[in-house]
Design an enzyme around this catalytic site. Structure first.
Site, PDB file in Angstrom:
ATOM      1  CB  CYS A  91     -12.348  11.023  10.371  1.00 51.78           C
ATOM      2  SG  CYS A  91     -13.214  10.905  11.907  1.00 51.78           S
ATOM      3  N   GLY A  92      -8.751  11.189  11.236  1.00 49.42           N
ATOM      4  CA  GLY A  92      -7.734  12.136  11.673  1.00 49.42           C
ATOM      5  C   GLY A  92      -8.059  12.709  13.034  1.00 49.42           C
TER       6      GLY A  92
END
Lengths: 297, 132
Positions: A91-92
């Site tokens: 998720c980044g």
């Protein structure tokens, strides 16, 4: 130089990666909506709680015997950092930015000669911090099995924290989470939980009571003693819900990027695949023609 | 009755109810109290018990709450409940579970102060169980 077969394999593999990231993006988008809804649904409670707390603490102001949850233990030697992260990656920068904020704070505190303890909520934060602060992490709360974070989960964490506080385990408690601003922006935030900071903000104006005075049942200090632990649970719940929405938002944009990158990569690979194929055909033709000419000549 | 009381029931997860009602009976920790419109400002904690709501059209609604607190101000009544279940949805099994949990709390309590509180909760729940 990779040959045609290699290129073809690369293209297939990138295409299947793209399929996965696209699916993840869509799942995140669907989950984001739900997470956002529940984060928003939880707001009225914490807002009203803040108003009540503000009213109460105003009434209590200047009195003796304020709860240590409010007034502090009088020292700030031991700090507890509650680091809330996600259970899953991909998720980044979501998990790492929270962990980084907590790490910086821990280093800063250690530099000032303070003791640091950590409580990790979520596996990813623990993974990021265990190498450096492994001995300082007192507990890890695993919410992997929890599908939808509810008050019970937050309450469980809160009671762990409160028990520790009562045993004199720490003096100051700070909560780290990521505030959900919108899909693209999530702000890693540090919020002090204990001693409680009551916002004397302008948006919670004191109510006009038409000259009446609040009646407290039981006494103010008893209510406050009841309310403050609850407030901790509420704040943790809010952080977890914000985190949930932030996580999905971060994952959605990360996966969107990944899908786009995969698309670009496929285009590039297809281009060089075609070029090479053409070059191969051309060279084969040249071979045939020059062979024929050699025979004719 | 012309004027109605603005009543809001909020749980940590969401806003459960926001309506104009005639009367609400709140299970305060020091005794039940009824709230009509223009009630004096009160802030009270709640014990586990039942909120009795009389709606504007005279219909009654009963909601079980597991502690929390209630605030009456000139704008109306706000109940912040830790957990709220409509009485129609509350069955004996769920309540039995609550009682079991409370019993565990009593057994686990470290200090006398806490034990007493847990015991009170347990008593309220048991009382509720018998009335169901």
């Amino acid at each position: 130089m990779p040959n045609l077969k290699d290129l073809k394999n690369r293209i297939t593999s990138v295409t299947s990666t793209q399929k996965i990231t696209r699916a993840m993006q869509m799942v995140a988008a669907a989950k984001l909506r739900k997470a956002q809804e529940s984060a928003e649904a939880a707001r009225p409670f914490s807002e009203r709680m803040a108003i009540v707390l503000a009213n109460l603490s105003a009434a209590m102001e200047g009195r003796e015997g304020a709860s240590p949850l409010m007034a502090g233990t009088g020292k700030d030697q031991t700090h507890l950092l509650i680091v809330c992260t996600a259970e899953r990656g991909l998720c980044g920068g979501f998990n790492s930015s929270i962990a980084k904020l907590a790490r910086l704070k821990a280093i800063e505190l250690a530099g000032q000669g303070k003791d640091v303890k950590m409580l990790c909520v979520g596996k990813k934060g623990f993974d990021a911090l265990k190498r450096e602060f492994g001995s300082k992490i007192i507990d890890v709360v695993d919410l992997k099995a929890v599908k939808k974070v509810g008050f019970a989960d937050a309450n469980g964490i809160a009671s762990t924290v409160l028990d520790l506080f009562e045993d004199g385990g720490f003096d100051v408690c700070t909560l780290f989470y990521s505030e959900f601003k919108n899909v693209i922006t999530q702000i890693p935030t540090a919020q002090q939980l204990i001693p409680a900071t009551v916002e004397k903000s302008d948006d919670t104006e004191p109510l006009d009571l038409n000259g009446a005075i609040y009646e407290y049942e039981p006494e103010e200090d008893e209510i406050l003693a009841d309310l403050l632990p609850r407030n901790i649970a509420i704040q943790i719940l809010r952080a977890l819900l914000e985190n949930g929405a932030s996580e999905q938002g971060a994952r959605m944009s990360a996966m969107d990027n990944a899908t786009r990158n995969a698309g670009e990569m496929i285009d590039k690979l297809t281009l060089s695949y075609n070029r090479q194929r053409q070059a191969q055909i051309t060279s084969e033709l040249i071979e045939i023609i020059s062979g024929a000419e050699a025979l004719n000549g | 009755m012309a004027e109605l009381l603005k009543f809001e029931l909020v749980s940590p997860e969401k806003l459960l109810m926001s309506a104009e009602v005639e009367q609400v009976v709140v299970p305060g920790s020091e005794g039940d109290f009824g709230v009509f419109v223009n009630h004096a400002p009160v802030l009270s904690t709640m014990r586990p018990g039942i909120i009795d709501i009389t709606e504007a059209d005279g219909k009654k609604q009963r909601i079980f709450v597991r502690g929390g607190f209630a605030e009456v101000n000139p704008q109306g009544l706000t109940v912040l409940a830790e957990q709220a279940i409509n009485m129609d949805d509350l069955d004996a099994a769920a309540l039995a579970q609550e009682v079991a949990n409370a019993e565990e709390d009593v057994a686990d309590a470290k200090s006398d102060d806490k034990r007493q509180k847990a015991q009170e909760t347990l008593d309220h729940l048991k009382q509720l169980q018998t009335s169901l």
